[in-house]
Enzyme design. Structure first.
Site, mmCIF file in Angstrom:
data_model
loop_
_atom_site.group_PDB
_atom_site.id
_atom_site.type_symbol
_atom_site.label_atom_id
_atom_site.label_comp_id
_atom_site.label_asym_id
_atom_site.label_seq_id
_atom_site.Cartn_x
_atom_site.Cartn_y
_atom_site.Cartn_z
ATOM 1 N N CYS A 1 35.793 -7.883 7.901
ATOM 2 C CA CYS A 1 36.792 -8.677 7.154
ATOM 3 C C CYS A 1 37.519 -7.799 6.442
ATOM 4 O O CYS A 1 36.964 -6.943 5.527
ATOM 5 C CB CYS A 1 35.855 -9.516 5.980
ATOM 6 S SG CYS A 1 36.725 -10.623 4.956
ATOM 7 N N CYS B 1 45.549 1.867 10.775
ATOM 8 C CA CYS B 1 45.400 2.296 9.632
ATOM 9 C C CYS B 1 46.687 2.577 8.989
ATOM 10 O O CYS B 1 47.535 3.153 9.203
ATOM 11 C CB CYS B 1 44.363 3.599 9.485
ATOM 12 S SG CYS B 1 44.427 4.260 7.576
ATOM 13 N N CYS C 1 46.964 6.369 7.938
ATOM 14 C CA CYS C 1 47.138 7.647 8.901
ATOM 15 C C CYS C 1 47.617 7.064 10.277
ATOM 16 O O CYS C 1 47.600 7.959 11.267
ATOM 17 C CB CYS C 1 45.958 8.464 8.868
ATOM 18 S SG CYS C 1 44.375 7.646 9.783
ATOM 19 N N CYS D 1 40.928 9.235 7.395
ATOM 20 C CA CYS D 1 41.636 9.602 6.271
ATOM 21 C C CYS D 1 40.738 8.946 4.933
ATOM 22 O O CYS D 1 41.174 8.805 3.886
ATOM 23 C CB CYS D 1 42.917 8.780 6.110
ATOM 24 S SG CYS D 1 43.104 7.306 6.035
ATOM 25 N N CYS E 1 38.416 4.078 7.288
ATOM 26 C CA CYS E 1 38.881 4.702 8.346
ATOM 27 C C CYS E 1 38.263 6.236 8.324
ATOM 28 O O CYS E 1 38.087 6.950 7.382
ATOM 29 C CB CYS E 1 40.379 4.956 7.922
ATOM 30 S SG CYS E 1 41.263 5.972 9.377
#
Length: 172
Positions: free
Chosen positions: A157, A85, A88, A137, A134
């Site tokens: 995707c 991510c 984070c 976060c 995510c």
């Protein structure tokens, strides 16, 4: 009188704050799970996110935008490693599950750990889709579709700008 003020300040009843935690699976630089843990949920102000992210990354991850197809860094990326991510650094996808979907966005048939992503119902633009974010976060990553390859039949995707890539570490 000064002593009384100091005593009052020390004795003042401070409110107790609780930090929300989430369960995620962590991975080392080799892409090997180091276990499931409870980690603090990452919450920042818009100003903090804007200071950390590019304009496009902010638009995609914090405002559920989408980058243009065939423009991101990872749609045609073939190195071995872990996609994390951008907000984070939580591990999201392993390059072993990446495939060329022909869509212009990085596509994966499975996340590195189901614990690290969340499915969210998305009915924007008159469509019924499943958005992916995510767990740690709440960054918007992209969408999951049911037209992917075996073994899952899924196509995650994902916007390149929502990811950062950590090449697989060499055995020492």
């Amino acid at each position: 009188a000064a002593t009384a003020s100091i005593t009052m300040l020390i004795a003042w009843p401070f409110p107790s704050y609780s930090v929300e935690t989430v369960e995620i699976e962590e991975f080392d630089d080799f892409g090997v799970s180091t276990g499931v843990t409870r980690a603090p949920k990452i919450v920042k102000t818009d100003t903090e996110w804007r200071g950390q992210l590019s304009t496009l990354a902010y638009s995609v991850t914090r405002q559920e935008g989408t980058e243009r197809a065939f423009t991101g860094n990872y749609w045609d990326h073939h190195a071995q490693g872990c996609y994390r991510c951008i907000c984070c650094q939580t591990a999201l996808f392993d390059s072993k599950t990446k495939f060329d979907s022909g869509t212009g966005w990085p596509s994966f048939w499975a996340p590195i750990s189901q614990k690290n992503i969340r499915d969210i119902s998305d009915t924007s633009f008159g469509m019924r889709r499943t958005a992916i974010s995510c767990t740690r976060c709440d960054a918007h990553l992209g969408h999951v579709f049911t037209d992917g390859p075996k073994p899952t039949g899924l196509r995650y995707c994902i916007n390149s700008v929502a990811l950062t890539f950590l090449p697989k570490a060499k055995e020492r």
